[in-house]
Design a protein around this motif. Sequence first.
Motif, PDB file in Angstrom:
ATOM      1  N   GLY A  37       9.871  -8.738  24.594  1.00  0.00           N
ATOM      2  CA  GLY A  37      10.326  -9.215  23.297  1.00  0.00           C
ATOM      3  C   GLY A  37      11.130  -8.205  22.508  1.00  0.00           C
ATOM      4  N   ARG A  38      11.119  -6.941  22.937  1.00  0.00           N
ATOM      5  CA  ARG A  38      11.863  -5.895  22.225  1.00  0.00           C
ATOM      6  C   ARG A  38      12.975  -5.284  23.088  1.00  0.00           C
ATOM      7  N   PHE A  39      12.748  -5.209  24.385  1.00  0.00           N
ATOM      8  CA  PHE A  39      13.706  -4.601  25.302  1.00  0.00           C
ATOM      9  C   PHE A  39      14.350  -5.677  26.165  1.00  0.00           C
ATOM     10  N   THR A  40      15.603  -5.438  26.558  1.00  0.00           N
ATOM     11  CA  THR A  40      16.319  -6.355  27.432  1.00  0.00           C
ATOM     12  C   THR A  40      17.021  -5.563  28.520  1.00  0.00           C
ATOM     13  N   ILE A  41      16.753  -5.937  29.770  1.00  0.00           N
ATOM     14  CA  ILE A  41      17.423  -5.317  30.911  1.00  0.00           C
ATOM     15  C   ILE A  41      18.567  -6.224  31.342  1.00  0.00           C
ATOM     16  N   SER A  42      19.684  -5.620  31.723  1.00  0.00           N
ATOM     17  CA  SER A  42      20.833  -6.397  32.163  1.00  0.00           C
ATOM     18  C   SER A  42      21.702  -5.559  33.093  1.00  0.00           C
ATOM     19  N   GLN A  43      22.625  -6.227  33.755  1.00  0.00           N
ATOM     20  CA  GLN A  43      23.578  -5.555  34.645  1.00  0.00           C
ATOM     21  C   GLN A  43      24.975  -6.063  34.340  1.00  0.00           C
ATOM     22  N   ASP A  44      25.977  -5.279  34.645  1.00  0.00           N
ATOM     23  CA  ASP A  44      27.333  -5.782  34.585  1.00  0.00           C
ATOM     24  C   ASP A  44      27.597  -6.660  35.816  1.00  0.00           C
ATOM     25  N   ASN A  45      28.683  -7.407  35.780  1.00  0.00           N
ATOM     26  CA  ASN A  45      28.948  -8.370  36.848  1.00  0.00           C
ATOM     27  C   ASN A  45      29.106  -7.707  38.212  1.00  0.00           C
ATOM     28  N   ALA A  46      29.623  -6.508  38.211  1.00  0.00           N
ATOM     29  CA  ALA A  46      29.832  -5.801  39.468  1.00  0.00           C
ATOM     30  C   ALA A  46      28.553  -5.161  39.985  1.00  0.00           C
ATOM     31  N   LYS A  47      27.502  -5.211  39.156  1.00  0.00           N
ATOM     32  CA  LYS A  47      26.205  -4.614  39.521  1.00  0.00           C
ATOM     33  C   LYS A  47      26.340  -3.122  39.790  1.00  0.00           C
ATOM     34  N   THR A  48      27.225  -2.476  39.047  1.00  0.00           N
ATOM     35  CA  THR A  48      27.354  -1.030  39.170  1.00  0.00           C
ATOM     36  C   THR A  48      26.745  -0.297  37.982  1.00  0.00           C
ATOM     37  N   THR A  49      26.406  -1.033  36.933  1.00  0.00           N
ATOM     38  CA  THR A  49      25.795  -0.419  35.761  1.00  0.00           C
ATOM     39  C   THR A  49      24.619  -1.255  35.306  1.00  0.00           C
ATOM     40  N   LEU A  50      23.511  -0.590  35.098  1.00  0.00           N
ATOM     41  CA  LEU A  50      22.282  -1.212  34.606  1.00  0.00           C
ATOM     42  C   LEU A  50      22.098  -0.784  33.159  1.00  0.00           C
TER      43      LEU A  50
END
Length: 128
Positions: A65-78
């Motif tokens: 509820g406080r943190f969000t994990i994501s990646q760029d489309n190329a999956k080179t940056t988290l």
Amino acid sequence: QVQLMESGGDKVQAGGSLRLSCAASGSLSNGACMGWFRQVAGAEREGIASIDSDGKTSYSDSVKGRFTISQDNAKTTLYLQMNSLVPEDSGTYYCGVDFPAGMCPTRLLHASPTLDAWGQGTLVIVSA
């Protein structure tokens, strides 16, 4: 061989926000679990957020509820977007990757997970 490098750690006041980044070099095209981990002095490294190759995310109760994990489309940056920070969020944050994809929460969201690669860590300090 995947190499990871975190950035974005800083000192912030309680209630503030930070965004951490993790640059990945090497091939992740075959699918992998990636995650963020937190370690404080004298304690084990713990998984707090994971993302599967299909984009499915999971979180530990301490950050849900406080943190969000994501990646760029190329999956080179988290990324890890951290909001509503509290002093207990202070620690060294690591990104990590484990092959193959699948069952990421089970494999990553616990203490001292064994992964294929780790970054060097970035320090977050949250002051009261």
